[in-house]
Design a protein around this motif. Structure first.
Motif, short mmCIF file in Angstrom:
data_model
loop_
_atom_site.label_atom_id
_atom_site.label_comp_id
_atom_site.label_asym_id
_atom_site.label_seq_id
_atom_site.Cartn_x
_atom_site.Cartn_y
_atom_site.Cartn_z
N ALA A 182 -63.19 33.19 134.67
CA ALA A 182 -64.33 34.03 134.29
C ALA A 182 -65.09 33.45 133.11
CB ALA A 182 -63.85 35.44 133.96
N THR A 183 -64.56 32.35 132.53
CA THR A 183 -65.20 31.76 131.34
C THR A 183 -65.43 30.27 131.54
OG1 THR A 183 -63.00 31.45 130.36
CG2 THR A 183 -64.19 33.48 129.80
N PRO A 184 -66.29 29.90 132.48
CA PRO A 184 -66.52 28.46 132.73
C PRO A 184 -67.26 27.80 131.57
CG PRO A 184 -68.12 29.76 133.93
CD PRO A 184 -67.16 30.74 133.31
N LYS A 185 -67.09 26.50 131.47
CA LYS A 185 -67.87 25.72 130.51
C LYS A 185 -69.28 25.52 131.06
CE LYS A 185 -63.97 22.97 128.78
NZ LYS A 185 -63.44 21.59 128.65
N ALA A 186 -70.23 25.35 130.18
CA ALA A 186 -71.59 25.00 130.61
C ALA A 186 -71.55 23.65 131.32
CB ALA A 186 -72.52 24.96 129.41
N GLY A 187 -72.21 23.58 132.47
CA GLY A 187 -72.23 22.34 133.24
C GLY A 187 -71.02 22.16 134.15
N GLN A 188 -70.08 23.10 134.17
CA GLN A 188 -68.87 22.99 134.97
C GLN A 188 -69.10 23.55 136.38
OE1 GLN A 188 -65.56 25.18 133.33
NE2 GLN A 188 -64.07 24.36 134.79
N THR A 189 -68.41 22.96 137.35
CA THR A 189 -68.39 23.51 138.71
C THR A 189 -67.08 24.25 138.90
OG1 THR A 189 -69.82 21.79 139.62
CG2 THR A 189 -68.42 23.00 141.17
N ILE A 190 -67.17 25.52 139.23
CA ILE A 190 -65.96 26.32 139.43
C ILE A 190 -65.90 26.81 140.86
CG2 ILE A 190 -65.96 27.05 137.01
CD1 ILE A 190 -66.95 29.82 138.05
N ILE A 207 -74.10 35.27 129.51
CA ILE A 207 -73.67 35.97 130.73
C ILE A 207 -74.37 35.34 131.94
CG2 ILE A 207 -73.54 38.18 131.90
CD1 ILE A 207 -71.82 37.98 129.41
N VAL A 208 -73.59 35.02 132.95
CA VAL A 208 -74.13 34.43 134.19
C VAL A 208 -73.68 35.31 135.35
CG1 VAL A 208 -74.24 32.39 135.67
CG2 VAL A 208 -73.96 32.12 133.19
N PRO A 209 -74.51 36.23 135.81
CA PRO A 209 -74.13 37.07 136.95
C PRO A 209 -74.30 36.32 138.28
CG PRO A 209 -76.30 37.69 136.19
CD PRO A 209 -75.83 36.61 135.26
N VAL A 210 -73.36 36.50 139.16
CA VAL A 210 -73.44 35.94 140.51
C VAL A 210 -73.23 37.09 141.48
CG1 VAL A 210 -72.51 34.30 142.17
CG2 VAL A 210 -72.54 33.71 139.74
N ASP A 269 -64.63 28.43 127.48
CA ASP A 269 -63.87 27.18 127.41
C ASP A 269 -63.33 26.72 128.76
OD1 ASP A 269 -62.02 29.12 127.88
OD2 ASP A 269 -60.82 28.76 126.08
N GLY A 270 -63.59 27.46 129.83
CA GLY A 270 -63.14 27.05 131.16
C GLY A 270 -61.67 27.26 131.42
N ALA A 271 -61.00 28.08 130.60
CA ALA A 271 -59.56 28.27 130.76
C ALA A 271 -59.25 29.14 131.98
CB ALA A 271 -58.99 28.92 129.50
N PHE A 272 -58.06 28.91 132.54
CA PHE A 272 -57.59 29.68 133.69
C PHE A 272 -56.41 30.55 133.28
CE2 PHE A 272 -59.33 25.73 135.27
CZ PHE A 272 -60.12 26.10 136.36
N THR A 273 -56.32 31.74 133.81
CA THR A 273 -55.10 32.52 133.63
C THR A 273 -54.09 32.08 134.68
OG1 THR A 273 -55.72 34.30 135.15
CG2 THR A 273 -56.50 34.47 132.86
N THR A 314 -69.72 39.08 140.75
CA THR A 314 -68.82 38.79 139.65
C THR A 314 -69.67 38.35 138.46
OG1 THR A 314 -66.81 37.59 139.00
CG2 THR A 314 -68.46 36.34 140.20
N THR A 315 -69.13 38.47 137.30
CA THR A 315 -69.85 38.10 136.08
C THR A 315 -69.11 37.00 135.36
OG1 THR A 315 -70.74 40.34 135.84
CG2 THR A 315 -70.78 38.93 133.89
N LEU A 316 -69.79 35.90 135.11
CA LEU A 316 -69.22 34.78 134.38
C LEU A 316 -69.75 34.78 132.95
CD1 LEU A 316 -69.78 32.03 137.13
CD2 LEU A 316 -67.79 33.51 136.84
N THR A 317 -68.92 34.37 132.03
CA THR A 317 -69.31 34.25 130.62
C THR A 317 -69.01 32.83 130.16
OG1 THR A 317 -68.74 36.56 130.23
CG2 THR A 317 -68.99 35.16 128.30
#
Length: 691
Positions: free
Chosen positions: A40-48, A128-131, A160-164, A154-157
């Motif tokens: 839910a917290t991707p880095k800017a420029g990251q593909t998730i 905030i990046v809503p999809v 740091d791009g961390a995963f649970t 879903t809503t992305l913020t």
């Protein structure tokens, strides 16, 4: 197709297609959809990766991207901020559902469709990046279909791009259900209304009950039975085409090889090999009417010729030494030679018919086995090893057994009995040999009704026995047989050598099937058999008879050990992993090696990847590469993707790959690995070690 067209029209009418479905009161959908993100917290420029999680109610199902003869796949109208790019759907492998003669490609369980989403670069943390999107799908039972739709979001913020741990485990499960892209080019050929698709697949790789799901629409009759042949490093899928189907251009699809292996392929027109053994039919058998009378006669002729040629194959020739001794002993006695020839032929043909009938029965029960299936069981190999050791010692003169003894009285019941069992043994051990003409004949037999199939198996037995039939009934050939004499004792002992080599081959086969424990078991059985028979031989030399009580107990103990011990000594190491030299892939171990400034060669492979196996045989497992890596201290790490491994899937995605092979070299001080070409040579690898 009428149902599919009606559903498509309803789904395009927002007034009718509510969450509860057309013509039904509004309410919860029969398949619940949700959009979830791997992070839910991707880095800017990251593909998730996002997943559309679909949960059907019991008795309901959704559809694959090519739904088959009826149905509609999912679609989504996306609403995203500027710069956010949503990729194509990645569907899991579907199931087949046949209703009223229509083949549906469906999901009758929870499933997830994956989508890669590229987040724009330059966004500040906390943005905030809503999809969101409007999803449309079709929910069906065996009797009713309901077009459904719902809003998914879903809503992305930006973070740091961390995963649970929970999200990572959930998406690992989703990825495990995706087909894996094949690294090699597939081809197809069209003959009349039939299509044959040749898919590169190593001969040693496992095969279950294959089925080809066509992504390209209207190229195959979806409900038509598919026949899969295996010839060398190739699987060939055969089926029928619809009328006016395209006969050129690319053909996309997914080949589900087994429950754990599904390959995404792209086939182009090209040559497709003929012949081979039928390894799986996931539908009904191909109709026998498709095989002409001439084709059946050709298969029968191939079986006869194949059986004849088996007489000079290494796996059968040692057994025939027993028959050669018997014929030499009979000399010119026409009646004895003919009697033994008939008995030998009976043993051969009855064994071939019994093995063929058993194989057809097992396959009819849903288990895919092929010719020589009995020698795939280590218990049978262990029993044969005991028998071959006994025959070797008998031929060497360690003990005497009436039915094959040179001193046996001629023209007795024992002679015919010995000939019968010699024929049965010859046919039993002949099955792993695949001489010329046999593969096509056996493959054809599996497509025929059982009476015709058994005729083909009988033809194989007749071909195997034909030389001895000719000697028995052609006087000119019989006159060429040498007269009995002392040379027979010498010949008998010479024939003990190929029989001993057969025993060694069986010991090697046990080691391949069971690992190191198989060698220990085989040696123990061979030693116990040898000790018992040598002691029997000494009693015979002293003029004493056999102690039948002791012999019976010893025989029961040996047989019990041969049957019960193989599962107990089987090694945990699977044959599929043999030849994969190196540490098993582990990201933490890789990071530790790199932190220690140790050079690392990392490669990813799979048993179904033909390019991988060629590179391993020609380059990675070569003495030059192994020696060079050892001298330079290069650590070798291997990732086996034969069965879906989520950790490997993630690593491949992170390196811009969707499939194997992938070869990486990490130099001690390099920030990024060197990506090696997909075709390796020993020189490529030794140059890395020197550099």
């Amino acid at each position: 197709m009428t149902v599919a067209l009606l559903c498509a029209l309803l789904m395009n009418d927002p007034a009718r297609a509510q969450a509860g479905g057309a013509f039904l009161p509004a309410g919860p959908p029969h398949i619940r959809a949700a959009l979830i993100a791997e992070t839910a917290t991707p880095k800017a420029g990251q593909t998730i990766t996002l997943a559309i999680s679909m949960k059907p109610e019991k008795g309901w199902h959704g559809y694959w991207e090519n739904p088959g003869d009826a149905g509609v796949g999912m679609s989504v109208d996306w609403e995203t901020p500027p710069g956010v790019k949503v990729g194509a759907f990645r569907h899991p492998v579907p199931q087949r559902l046949l209703i009223a003669g229509l083949m549906n490609h469906v999901y009758e369980h929870d499933y997830a469709i994956l989508i890669d989403v590229a987040v724009p670069a330059g966004l500040a943390k906390g943005t905030i990046v809503p999809v969101r999107g409007k999803a449309h799908w079709l929910a069906c039972t065996d009797s009713i279909c309901v077009p459904e739709q719902d809003d998914i979001s879903t809503t992305l913020t930006i973070g740091d791009g961390a995963f649970t741990a929970d999200d990572r485990a959930r998406f690992d499960g989703f990825r495990a259900n995706l087909p894996r892209p094949l690294d090699s080019q597939a081809h197809y050929a069209v003959t009349g209304d039939r299509i044959a698709i040749a898919v590169p697949y190593p001969a040693a790789a496992p095969v279950g009950k294959p089925w080809f799901f066509a992504l390209s629409k209207e190229r195959l009759r979806y409900a038509e039975p598919q026949v899969v042949r295996r010839t060398g490093d190739m699987l060939i899928v055969e089926s029928k085409m619809p009328q006016d189907a395209a006969t050129s251009g690319e053909l996309d699809g997914v080949l589900a090889v087994s429950p754990n292996i599904a390959l995404k392929i792209k086939a182009v027109p090209g040559a497709v090999p003929a012949g081979g053994e039928v390894v799986g039919r996931a539908g009904d058998a191909a109709p026998a009417a498709d095989l002409t009378f001439a084709g059946i006669l050709l298969a029968l002729g191939g079986a006869l010729l194949g059986g004849l040629i088996l007489n000079i194959m290494p796996c059968v020739f040692p057994i025939l030494s027993l028959k050669a001794i018997s014929l030499a002993k009979a000399g010119g006695d026409e009646r004895q030679v003919r009697r033994e020839a008939v008995a030998y032929t009976g043993g051969v043909m009855l064994t071939c018919l019994a093995l063929g009938a058993l194989m057809l029965a097992i396959r009819a029960g849903g288990t895919q086995v092929g010719w020589a299936f009995q020698l795939q069981d280590p218990r049978v190999i262990a029993l044969l090893l005991i028998l071959m050791v006994a025959i070797t010692l008998n031929l060497a003169g360690a003990f005497e057994l009436g039915t094959i003894s040179v001193g046996q009285d001629k023209a007795g019941q024992g002679g015919a009995s010995g000939a019968f069992w010699t024929g049965a043994l010859a046919a039993f051990v002949a099955t792993p040999c695949s001489g010329p003409f046999m593969a096509a004949a056996m493959g054809t037999a599996l497509l025929l009704p059982w009476p015709l199939a058994l005729t083909i198996f009988a033809g194989l037995g007749l071909g195997l026995a034909s030389p001895f039939i000719a000697i028995a009934w052609v006087s000119a050939l019989r006159r060429l047989m040498p007269r009995p004499g002392n040379w027979m004792n010498i010949f008998r002992r010479i024939m003990a050598v190929p029989m001993a080599l057969t025993a060694l081959a069986l010991l090697w086969l046990l080691s391949r099937q069971l690992g190191p424990g198989g060698i220990a078991l085989g040696i123990a059985l061979a030693v116990a058999t040898s000790v018992g028979l040598v002691l029997l031989g000494r009693r015979q030399q002293q003029g004493k008879g056999m102690n039948w009580a002791v012999a019976g107990v010893a025989l029961v103990l040996l047989g019990t050990a041969a049957v019960a011990a193989p599962p107990l000594v089987r090694s945990d190491k699977q044959a599929a992993n043999e030849g994969l030299a190196g540490l098993p892939f582990n990201e933490q171990k890789l990071a530790a090696l790199r932190q220690a400034k140790k050079p690392v060669f990392l490669y990813f492979t799979a048993d179904w990847c033909l390019t991988c196996k060629v590179n391993e045989a020609n380059a990675i497992d070569s003495d030059a590469a192994k020696s060079g890596f050892a001298k330079a201290g290069v650590a070798v790490m291997v990732g086996d993707w034969t069965n879906a491994d989520p950790a490997i899937s993630r690593f491949l995605e992170a390196n811009g790959r969707s499939g194997v092979p992938l070869y990486l070299y990490y130099a001690p001080a390099a920030a990024q690995p060197q990506v090696l070409p997909q075709v390796l040579t020993p020189a490529t690898l030794t140059a890395l070690a020197k550099g």
